[in-house]
Design an enzyme around this catalytic site. Structure first.
Site: not given
Ligand code: LLP
Length: 408
Positions: A306, A310, A336-337
């Site tokens: 993360r 991000y 190595c980045e």
């Molecule tokens: N539903 C759908 C269709 C989604 O694409 C996602 C998340 C969720 C539900 C769940 O969302 P949440 O409640 O977790 O906000 N890797 C990124 C987050 C990617 C989220 C992708 N979609 C991070 O580490 O912040």
């Protein structure tokens, strides 16, 4: 925030299971789920846990036992839900690129519905349902063109994003889907982004989707459910962030839904598990050069990407208390980045050999891990009823190599 070091014997866990190590707290998973249950009590929603947030089988099993359904985005996630004892009939299938095999398997498993993301996907699901003799339950994921005000990589509800069917094409798409003999139109859904700390875009999306549902009903297309997608954001940094008011959000949704007989579905991920997990890592080296301190730890971007992806903030705490002076340091991994960092210019009292706790690592952490730099993925432990249980073995380099075809 994640559980503190007073509540869990992290030093002992690091000794027993090694580092880097993910540690999750089952009570915190339950509490997070209960917060949704209570906030939305009047609506009795189906909470479909977003598997991608943390897909460990034991975590899925925990949510299945709490009565959750699931939101999946691949055949692999469906297999996990089934292996963990989850109910396919409470599982919705999102994602822009469902393959033919994935659709076939999901139909066979009897999932609750496909959240369709494009016009060609309508045709593909119709064709596969026709061949296999199924009627596929479907919902259309609508892209409401709303700015979720989050990191651009996790914002999904704008016209320019690849997700969903544009709201101005939606009525036509619904009429088309409703005319297909092997589809049964059951719902409408949207998901505008993740880590939302201001909930007004979510409320606006709900209002827009409901207006569309009304227009559809007037056109003779009656829906059974509305799915508002992912959940609320979580607090990573107590100094600059405040937890969104889930109850106020639930009240707005409840008011908007009041005159309609639509079942509510929610797909929270991060807010159910993000602050139920931490990543334990040990400082390998304290390197000083050009007046800068680097704490080089044994976890890396392959374990928790993360910050690299991000520029995300994670609170980091030193567990070993030996009275070291505070320093300002970059906390980095061995990969190595230069993007392999957990924190830049962080004030911390730590040096070589110390154990660090990276907070808020329950969501989008182990599930996004890789083997980059041929690093075995970390072990994972779940604390349940006061006992630590290993829920994923540390990967083994020999097994990693064995997955590749012999090169000779
Ligand atoms: N539903 C759908 C269709 C989604 O694409 C996602 C998340 C969720 C539900 C769940 O969302 P949440 O409640 O977790 O906000 N890797 C990124 C987050 C990617 C989220 C992708 N979609 C991070 O580490 O912040």
């Amino acid at each position: 925030m994640s559980q503190t070091s007073d509540q869990i014997p992290y030093e002992a866990l690091a000794e027993r299971f090694g580092t880097p190590l993910y540690v999750y707290n089952a009570d915190e998973l339950t509490r997070a789920h209960e917060r949704y249950r209570q906030a939305f009590a009047g609506l009795d929603p189906l909470i479909c846990y977003a598997v991608k947030a943390n897909s460990n089988l034991s975590i899925l099993r925990h949510f299945a036992q709490l009565g959750c359904g699931f939101d999946i985005v691949s055949g692999g996630e469906l297999a996990r839900v089934i292996a963990a004892g989850g109910d396919p009939a409470k599982t919705v299938f999102s994602g822009v690129g469902k393959s033919r095999d994935e659709i076939r398997d999901a139909l066979e498993a009897g999932i609750k519905c496909f959240n369709i993301e494009s016009l060609p996907e309508i045709d593909r699901i119709e064709a596969i349902a026709a061949i296999s003799g199924h009627i596929a339950p479907v919902s259309l994921r609508i892209n409401p063109n709303i700015n979720a005000q989050t990191h651009p990589y996790i914002s999904t509800g704008l016209r320019d994003n690849k997700f969903g069917i544009a709201i101005d094409q939606a009525e036509e798409a619904y009429r088309y889907a409703a005319s297909r003999p092997h589809l049964r139109v059951v719902g409408i859904d949207c998901h505008i982004g993740s880590q939302l700390l201001d909930l007004s875009p979510l409320e606006e999306a709900c209002a827009r989707i409901l207006e569309l549902a009304d227009r559809l009903e007037a056109a003779g297309i009656r829906l059974e459910h509305i799915d508002l997608g992912g959940g609320i954001g979580i607090v990573y940094d107590e100094n600059s962030e405040r937890e969104p008011d889930l109850t106020a959000y639930a009240q707005t949704v409840s008011r908007l839904l009041s005159s309609r007989s639509l079942k509510l579905l929610l797909e929270p991920g991060r807010s159910l598990c993000g602050n139920a997990g931490v990543l334990l890592t040990r400082v390998e080296y304290h390197k000083r050069h050009h007046g800068k301190n680097f704490l080089i730890v044994d976890a890396a971007m392959n374990d928790l990407m993360r910050p690299a992806l991000y520029q995300a903030y994670h609170r980091i705490e030193t567990l070993t208390r030996r009275g070291q002076p505070e320093i300002t340091a970059d906390i980095v991994g061995p990969v190595c980045e230069s993007s392999d960092f957990f924190a830049k210019e962080r004030t911390i009292a730590a040096t070589e050999g110390d154990l660090l706790l990276i907070h808020s690592a329950g969501a989008y952490a182990s599930s996004m891990a890789s083997n980059y730099n041929t690093r075995p993925r970390a072990a994972e432990v779940l604390i349940e009823n006061g006992q630590a249980r290993l829920i994923r073995h540390r990967e083994n380099i020999k097994a990693m190599l064995a997955a590749e075809l012999p090169c000779l």
